[in-house]
Scaffold this active site. Structure first.
Site, PDB file in Angstrom:
ATOM      1  CB  ALA A 187      54.539  -5.478 -27.647  1.00 18.04           C
ATOM      2  CD  GLU A 189      56.845   0.827 -31.181  1.00 26.05           C
ATOM      3  OE1 GLU A 189      55.962   0.198 -30.407  1.00 26.05           O
ATOM      4  OE2 GLU A 189      56.684   1.027 -32.532  1.00 26.05           O
ATOM      5  CB  THR A 217      49.028  -9.295 -33.121  1.00 19.12           C
ATOM      6  OG1 THR A 217      48.486  -8.833 -31.729  1.00 19.12           O
ATOM      7  CG2 THR A 217      50.360  -8.314 -33.218  1.00 19.12           C
ATOM      8  CG  HIS A 219      52.986  -9.866 -39.755  1.00 17.67           C
ATOM      9  ND1 HIS A 219      52.898 -10.737 -40.931  1.00 17.67           N
ATOM     10  CD2 HIS A 219      52.581  -8.479 -40.328  1.00 17.67           C
ATOM     11  CE1 HIS A 219      52.586 -10.140 -42.030  1.00 17.67           C
ATOM     12  NE2 HIS A 219      52.428  -9.007 -41.537  1.00 17.67           N
ATOM     13  NE  ARG A 258      48.056 -16.140 -19.439  1.00 18.75           N
ATOM     14  CZ  ARG A 258      48.475 -16.731 -20.330  1.00 18.75           C
ATOM     15  NH1 ARG A 258      49.633 -16.074 -21.193  1.00 18.75           N
ATOM     16  NH2 ARG A 258      48.257 -17.689 -21.033  1.00 18.75           N
TER      17      ARG A 258
END
Ligand code: DLZ
Length: 296
Positions: A187, A189, A217, A219, A258
């Site tokens: 994500a 990039e 993830t 941070h 989703r």
């Protein structure tokens, strides 16, 4: 005391149920709260205005379920594409009528969406009917080029989002050769690739797809904020619509929901948003040119 109207439409099979859901989402219905239990399930689609109309005297020859739309011809094209995708070609003409003038200053077409479910779509010819004139995008992607930037990280999900986007573009009339897919590592990039694509001026819209999982993830907030800011900045500074299809989820399961399992496919929704925004940009551009020409 009155809160709303609900029309219950029985659908014969699970397959038809899923296909109708796709169509109604593609047409821009807001998805309401559905339900599922062992004996069956329901999917709710919300419209901004609902009215129960009692008619006496000259009763119009229309199905009991009427959906008022803007851009009737685009809706007709989308419904036709959906029928072609899901029904036998020879049945399409019999199931779908052409838009025609009604005796109440509107245009209307009817479609048999599934067994026993006939729907009329209509648009008032009076531009002031129900609301002030507004510029609105349509859902036709024919003749427009779109770029999709998709992260490889969490590919099990992002591949599904990509399928959703491709599905939405195809159903909206976008040619395969007008779609460019760019795969990036993660994500993080996405913004730089999106920006390069937008700056190339070759695309009517850029669709960004990725998945950030909070639990996995480090941070997370910082990465998410930067990805969202970068995509937003690219959109604002280039003027090219960017659809935000980067999921932020607590768990993989939530992300799967989703990406087509239980809560729609956000890739599909992102592509529809990009198509609509590309159309709005086109119309705003035309409106601006007309104003400049009128002044000069
Ligand atoms: C490093 C990383 C982590 C921990 N998590 C995710 C994620 O949940 N989703 C995602 O798309 N990418 C993740 N990445 C990768 C970064 O986005 C980026 O690709 C690398 O840090 C290399 O710059």
């Amino acid at each position: 005391m009155i809160k709303g109207l609900t029309l219950v439409a029985p659908v014969a099979s699970e397959e038809a149920f899923a296909q109708l859901g796709e169509l109604f989402r593609a047409l821009g219905f807001e998805q309401g709260k559905g339900w599922a239990e062992e004996s069956g399930k329901g999917a709710a689609f919300l419209a901004p205005i609902g009215n129960l109309e009692f008619v006496t005297g000259r009763v119009p020859a229309v199905p009991p379920l009427l959906i008022e739309v803007t851009q009737l011809d685009s809706v007709h094209a989308a419904v036709q594409a959906w029928l072609v995708a899901h029904q036998r070609t020879e049945d399409v003409a019999a199931k779908l009528s052409q838009p025609a003038l009604t005796h109440w200053n509107s245009r209307l077409f009817t479609v048999d969406l599934s067994a026993g479910l006939s729907v009329g779509f209509w648009q008032s010819e009076n531009p002031l009917h129900n609301k002030p004139i507004a510029i609105e995008g349509d859902l036709s992607a024919a003749g427009k080029r779109f770029a999709i930037v998709v992260a490889r990280w969490n590919a099990v999900i992002t591949d599904r989002l990509l399928q959703g986007s491709l599905d939405a573009l195809a159903r909206s009339g976008c040619a395969k050769s007008d779609i460019e897919i760019v795969r990036v590592p993660g994500a993080w990039e996405i913004p730089s690739a999106a920006r390069t694509l937008a700056e190339s001026r070759r695309f009517a819209g850029v669709i960004t797809l990725g998945v950030l999982l909070r639990g996995e993830t480090a941070h997370y907030e910082a990465i998410y904020n930067e990805v969202a800011r970068g995509i937003g900045q690219s959109q604002q500074e280039t003027g090219v619509p960017h659809a935000f299809g980067v999921l932020t989820c607590e768990t993989l399961e939530q992300a799967l929901d989703r990406a087509g399992l239980k809560a729609g496919n956000k890739g599909f929704e992102a592509a529809i948003a990009a198509i609509e925004m590309a159309s709005i940009q086109e119309k705003l551009g035309a409106a601006k040119r007309e104003t400049v020409e009128a002044k000069s």
